[in-house]
Design an enzyme around this catalytic site. Structure first.
Site, PDB file in Angstrom:
ATOM      1  CE1 TYR A  11      -3.313  -3.186   0.899  1.00 46.71           C
ATOM      2  CE2 TYR A  11      -4.111  -1.289  -0.482  1.00 46.71           C
ATOM      3  CZ  TYR A  11      -4.287  -2.579  -0.195  1.00 46.71           C
ATOM      4  OH  TYR A  11      -5.237  -3.420  -0.552  1.00 46.71           O
ATOM      5  CG  ASN A  29     -11.094   3.476  -9.045  1.00 45.88           C
ATOM      6  OD1 ASN A  29     -11.264   2.210  -9.141  1.00 45.88           O
ATOM      7  ND2 ASN A  29     -11.417   4.307  -9.945  1.00 45.88           N
ATOM      8  CG  HIS A  36     -14.014  -1.619  -2.678  1.00 43.41           C
ATOM      9  ND1 HIS A  36     -13.939  -2.020  -4.032  1.00 43.41           N
ATOM     10  CD2 HIS A  36     -15.109  -2.092  -2.275  1.00 43.41           C
ATOM     11  CE1 HIS A  36     -14.897  -2.793  -4.212  1.00 43.41           C
ATOM     12  NE2 HIS A  36     -15.717  -2.945  -3.364  1.00 43.41           N
ATOM     13  N   GLY A  68     -15.606   1.967 -16.413  1.00 38.39           N
ATOM     14  CA  GLY A  68     -14.250   1.278 -16.369  1.00 38.39           C
ATOM     15  C   GLY A  68     -14.312   0.363 -15.114  1.00 38.39           C
ATOM     16  CB  SER A 126     -13.800  -6.204 -15.068  1.00 36.33           C
ATOM     17  OG  SER A 126     -13.390  -6.359 -13.666  1.00 36.33           O
ATOM     18  CD  GLU A 167     -11.284  -5.363 -21.484  1.00 30.09           C
ATOM     19  OE1 GLU A 167     -10.626  -6.055 -22.191  1.00 30.09           O
ATOM     20  OE2 GLU A 167     -10.675  -4.616 -20.632  1.00 30.09           O
TER      21      GLU A 167
HETATM   22  C1  BV8 Z   1     -18.515  -8.530   0.512  1.00 22.67           C
HETATM   23  C2  BV8 Z   1      -9.718  -2.372  -2.046  1.00 22.67           C
HETATM   24  C3  BV8 Z   1     -20.183  -9.140   2.042  1.00 22.67           C
HETATM   25  C4  BV8 Z   1      -8.465  -3.050  -2.290  1.00 22.67           C
HETATM   26  C5  BV8 Z   1     -11.213  -4.069  -3.512  1.00 22.67           C
HETATM   27  C6  BV8 Z   1     -18.178 -15.346  -5.359  1.00 22.67           C
HETATM   28  C7  BV8 Z   1     -19.246 -14.888  -6.013  1.00 22.67           C
HETATM   29  C8  BV8 Z   1     -19.668 -13.636  -5.903  1.00 22.67           C
HETATM   30  C9  BV8 Z   1     -18.886 -12.598  -4.916  1.00 22.67           C
HETATM   31  C10 BV8 Z   1     -17.884 -13.520  -4.063  1.00 22.67           C
HETATM   32  C11 BV8 Z   1     -17.500 -14.665  -4.497  1.00 22.67           C
HETATM   33  N1  BV8 Z   1     -16.664 -15.098  -3.422  1.00 22.67           N
HETATM   34  C12 BV8 Z   1     -16.195 -13.747  -2.685  1.00 22.67           C
HETATM   35  C13 BV8 Z   1     -17.201 -12.942  -3.051  1.00 22.67           C
HETATM   36  C14 BV8 Z   1     -17.141 -11.754  -2.540  1.00 22.67           C
HETATM   37  C15 BV8 Z   1     -16.117 -11.006  -3.210  1.00 22.67           C
HETATM   38  C16 BV8 Z   1     -15.837 -11.010  -4.743  1.00 22.67           C
HETATM   39  O1  BV8 Z   1     -16.676 -10.441  -5.203  1.00 22.67           O
HETATM   40  N2  BV8 Z   1     -14.822 -11.807  -5.082  1.00 22.67           N
HETATM   41  C17 BV8 Z   1     -14.603 -11.759  -6.386  1.00 22.67           C
HETATM   42  C18 BV8 Z   1     -13.169 -11.631  -6.749  1.00 22.67           C
HETATM   43  C19 BV8 Z   1     -15.262 -13.092  -6.943  1.00 22.67           C
HETATM   44  N3  BV8 Z   1     -16.150  -9.335  -2.582  1.00 22.67           N
HETATM   45  C20 BV8 Z   1     -15.867  -9.065  -1.327  1.00 22.67           C
HETATM   46  O2  BV8 Z   1     -15.267  -9.668  -0.623  1.00 22.67           O
HETATM   47  C21 BV8 Z   1     -16.462  -7.886  -0.931  1.00 22.67           C
HETATM   48  N4  BV8 Z   1     -17.080  -7.916   0.132  1.00 22.67           N
HETATM   49  O3  BV8 Z   1     -18.770  -9.448  -0.395  1.00 22.67           O
HETATM   50  O4  BV8 Z   1     -18.821  -8.453   1.809  1.00 22.67           O
HETATM   51  C22 BV8 Z   1     -21.317  -8.245   1.690  1.00 22.67           C
HETATM   52  C23 BV8 Z   1     -22.141  -8.008   0.266  1.00 22.67           C
HETATM   53  C24 BV8 Z   1     -22.969  -7.038   0.162  1.00 22.67           C
HETATM   54  C25 BV8 Z   1     -23.364  -6.203   0.830  1.00 22.67           C
HETATM   55  C26 BV8 Z   1     -22.697  -6.261   2.212  1.00 22.67           C
HETATM   56  C27 BV8 Z   1     -21.224  -7.239   2.565  1.00 22.67           C
HETATM   57  C28 BV8 Z   1     -15.345  -6.719  -0.581  1.00 22.67           C
HETATM   58  C29 BV8 Z   1     -14.574  -6.393  -2.172  1.00 22.67           C
HETATM   59  C30 BV8 Z   1     -13.777  -5.447  -2.047  1.00 22.67           C
HETATM   60  C31 BV8 Z   1     -12.304  -5.827  -2.082  1.00 22.67           C
HETATM   61  N5  BV8 Z   1     -11.600  -4.574  -2.213  1.00 22.67           N
HETATM   62  N6  BV8 Z   1     -10.548  -2.795  -3.437  1.00 22.67           N
HETATM   63  C32 BV8 Z   1      -7.174  -2.275  -2.805  1.00 22.67           C
HETATM   64  O5  BV8 Z   1      -7.954  -1.564  -3.983  1.00 22.67           O
HETATM   65  O6  BV8 Z   1      -6.103  -2.602  -2.647  1.00 22.67           O
HETATM   66  S1  BV8 Z   1     -11.928  -4.915  -5.017  1.00 22.67           S
HETATM   67  C33 BV8 Z   1     -10.876  -4.054  -6.134  1.00 22.67           C
HETATM   68  O7  BV8 Z   1     -10.810  -4.881  -7.236  1.00 22.67           O
HETATM   69  C34 BV8 Z   1     -11.222  -2.739  -6.657  1.00 22.67           C
HETATM   70  O8  BV8 Z   1     -11.802  -2.008  -5.532  1.00 22.67           O
HETATM   71  C35 BV8 Z   1     -12.370  -3.210  -7.603  1.00 22.67           C
HETATM   72  O9  BV8 Z   1     -13.709  -3.415  -6.846  1.00 22.67           O
HETATM   73  C36 BV8 Z   1     -11.749  -4.541  -7.967  1.00 22.67           C
HETATM   74  C37 BV8 Z   1     -11.014  -4.606  -9.419  1.00 22.67           C
HETATM   75  O10 BV8 Z   1     -12.094  -4.291 -10.276  1.00 22.67           O
HETATM   76  P1  BV8 Z   1     -12.365  -3.334 -11.308  1.00 22.67           P
HETATM   77  O11 BV8 Z   1     -12.260  -1.925 -10.741  1.00 22.67           O
HETATM   78  O12 BV8 Z   1     -13.475  -3.789 -12.282  1.00 22.67           O
HETATM   79  O13 BV8 Z   1     -11.033  -3.304 -12.201  1.00 22.67           O
HETATM   80  P2  BV8 Z   1     -10.477  -4.458 -13.261  1.00 22.67           P
HETATM   81  O14 BV8 Z   1      -9.127  -4.166 -13.255  1.00 22.67           O
HETATM   82  O15 BV8 Z   1     -11.159  -5.693 -12.933  1.00 22.67           O
HETATM   83  O16 BV8 Z   1     -11.058  -3.959 -14.686  1.00 22.67           O
HETATM   84  C38 BV8 Z   1     -10.717  -2.788 -15.196  1.00 22.67           C
HETATM   85  C39 BV8 Z   1     -11.887  -2.407 -16.148  1.00 22.67           C
HETATM   86  O17 BV8 Z   1     -11.409  -1.185 -16.672  1.00 22.67           O
HETATM   87  C40 BV8 Z   1     -12.030  -3.404 -17.194  1.00 22.67           C
HETATM   88  O18 BV8 Z   1     -13.268  -3.948 -17.475  1.00 22.67           O
HETATM   89  C41 BV8 Z   1     -11.175  -2.686 -18.624  1.00 22.67           C
HETATM   90  O19 BV8 Z   1     -12.035  -2.948 -19.853  1.00 22.67           O
HETATM   91  C42 BV8 Z   1     -11.521  -1.150 -18.116  1.00 22.67           C
HETATM   92  N7  BV8 Z   1     -10.780  -0.115 -18.864  1.00 22.67           N
HETATM   93  C43 BV8 Z   1      -9.328  -0.181 -19.145  1.00 22.67           C
HETATM   94  N8  BV8 Z   1      -9.086   1.132 -19.571  1.00 22.67           N
HETATM   95  C44 BV8 Z   1      -9.906   1.835 -19.588  1.00 22.67           C
HETATM   96  C45 BV8 Z   1     -10.941   1.104 -18.729  1.00 22.67           C
HETATM   97  N9  BV8 Z   1     -12.552   1.666 -18.730  1.00 22.67           N
HETATM   98  C46 BV8 Z   1     -12.483   2.986 -19.329  1.00 22.67           C
HETATM   99  N10 BV8 Z   1     -11.579   3.595 -19.750  1.00 22.67           N
HETATM  100  C47 BV8 Z   1     -10.168   2.990 -20.014  1.00 22.67           C
HETATM  101  N11 BV8 Z   1      -9.175   3.791 -20.542  1.00 22.67           N
END
Ligand code: BV8
Ligand code: ZN
Length: 234
Positions: free
Chosen positions: A58, A94, A111, A178, A180, A206
Site C-alpha cells: 500500500y 477505487n 472500498h 471502467g 470489469s 471492452e
Molecule cells: C463482500 C480495495 C459481503 C483493495 C477491493 C463468489 C461470487 C460472488 C462474490 C464473491 C464470491 N466469493 C467472494 C465473493 C465476494 C468478493 C468478490 O466479489 N470476489 C470476486 C473476486 C469473486 N467480494 C468481497 O469480498 C466484498 N465484500 O462481499 O462483503 C457483503 C456483500 C454485500 C453487502 C454487504 C456485505 C469486498 C470486495 C472489496 C475488495 N477490495 N479494493 C485495493 O484496491 O487495494 S476490490 C478491487 O478490485 C477494486 O476496488 C475493484 O472493486 C476490483 C477491481 O475491479 P475493477 O475496478 O473492475 O478493475 P479491473 O481491473 O477488474 O477492470 C478494469 C476495467 O477497466 C476493465 O473492464 C477494462 O476494460 C476497463 N478499462 C481499461 N482501460 C479503460 C477502462 N475503462 C475505461 N477507460 C479506460 N481507459
C-alpha cells in the site's frame, strides 16, 4: 445521453477510469497487482500473515497515486456534478484520490481510501500519506495496537452500503465506467437498477463480465466518451 432536470444520476467507477492516469488496473496486469496476487496483499488473512508485505504494497500504491494526475474522465464527472448538484452521486471502487483532485464532492469510496489509515482496535480512521517500508510498522498513539490501511479487503464489508442502496433506490439513471463487473457487491448494482427499471449505461474499451445487464454499452476509453457524453436538457 440526454439528462433532464428531474433526472438523478448514480455513477459507479472502477480501476478503468484511472488507467489513463497511469494507475494499473487489476485485470490489465493479469490479476496481479504490481506482481502481487490479490490474496497476498488485499485480504485480512494476508494482513495477519505478513503486515509488513501489506504495508509495502500500500505504500507503493500511495506513491503511484501521488505521482498520478486526474484525467479528462475524472474532470468530466466533476463538471457534470457541478451542473446536477445533489441529483448526482458518485460511488467509486477505487482507493485513489483522483476523483477528488478533479473536483468531485458528492463521492463515496465503497472500498476505502489509500490516504487514510486506522487502528485495528480503536477503528477510527485518520489522514495518512506516510510510506511504511521497514519492519518498524506504525502503532496507535492511544492504545499501541497496529495501524492498518483504511481499505476494504476481500471478505470484508464495503463501507456505508445502506447509503449506497438508498442512492440507488432514488436514481433515474445508472452510469458505470471502467469496471470489469468481477467484484461484488458493486458488480450487482446494475441488477438492482434493472429491477427498478431505470436506464443503465456502461463505458469502457471492452465488454464487462455483466455486459448483458446494460441497456447501452459504449465501447470507448473513458477520456474519449465522458467529456461529450452527457447533454443536460431543460
Ligand atoms: C463482500 C480495495 C459481503 C483493495 C477491493 C463468489 C461470487 C460472488 C462474490 C464473491 C464470491 N466469493 C467472494 C465473493 C465476494 C468478493 C468478490 O466479489 N470476489 C470476486 C473476486 C469473486 N467480494 C468481497 O469480498 C466484498 N465484500 O462481499 O462483503 C457483503 C456483500 C454485500 C453487502 C454487504 C456485505 C469486498 C470486495 C472489496 C475488495 N477490495 N479494493 C485495493 O484496491 O487495494 S476490490 C478491487 O478490485 C477494486 O476496488 C475493484 O472493486 C476490483 C477491481 O475491479 P475493477 O475496478 O473492475 O478493475 P479491473 O481491473 O477488474 O477492470 C478494469 C476495467 O477497466 C476493465 O473492464 C477494462 O476494460 C476497463 N478499462 C481499461 N482501460 C479503460 C477502462 N475503462 C475505461 N477507460 C479506460 N481507459
Ligand atoms: Zn488504537
Amino acid at each position: 445521453m440526454r439528462l433532464a432536470l428531474q433526472d438523478r444520476l448514480f455513477v459507479l467507477t472502477g480501476a478503468g477510469i484511472s488507467a489513463e492516469s497511469g494507475l494499473a488496473t487489476f485485470r490489465g496486469s493479469g490479476g496481479l497487482w504490481n506482481g502481487h496476487r490479490v490474496e497476498e496483499v488485499a485480504t485480512p488473512e494476508a494482513w495477519d500473515a505478513d503486515p509488513e508485505l501489506v504495508w509495502r504494497f500500500y505504500s507503493m500504491r500511495r506513491r503511484d497515486a501521488l505521482a498520478a494526475q486526474p484525467n479528462a474522465a475524472h474532470t468530466a464527472l466533476a463538471r457534470i456534478e457541478e451542473k446536477l448538484g445533489d441529483r448526482f452521486y458518485l460511488c467509486t471502487q477505487n482507493v485513489d484520490d483522483l476523483h477528488e483532485r478533479a473536483g468531485s464532492l458528492r463521492i463515496h469510496h465503497m472500498h476505502g481510501t489509500l490516504f487514510q489509515s486506522r487502528c485495528v482496535r480503536c477503528n477510527k480512521s485518520f489522514p495518512d500519506q506516510s510510506f511504511y517500508e521497514t519492519p518498524d510498522l506504525p502503532t496507535c498513539k492511544t492504545c499501541a495496537s497496529p495501524i492498518r490501511p483504511h481499505i476494504v479487503w476481500f471478505g470484508e464489508i464495503p463501507l456505508d452500503m445502506d447509503n449506497i442502496y438508498r442512492e440507488l433506490d432514488c436514481a433515474t439513471t445508472l452510469l458505470v465506467v471502467g469496471t470489469s463487473g468481477s467484484v461484488y457487491p458493486a458488480a450487482g448494482f446494475v441488477d438492482i437498477a434493472n429491477r427498478r427499471g431505470i436506464r443503465t449505461i456502461y463505458i469502457g474499451p471492452e465488454e464487462p463480465l455483466n455486459t448483458h445487464a446494460f441497456d447501452d454499452i459504449i465501447l470507448s476509453p473513458a477520456t474519449q466518451a465522458l467529456p461529450t457524453m452527457i447533454e443536460l436538457v431543460p
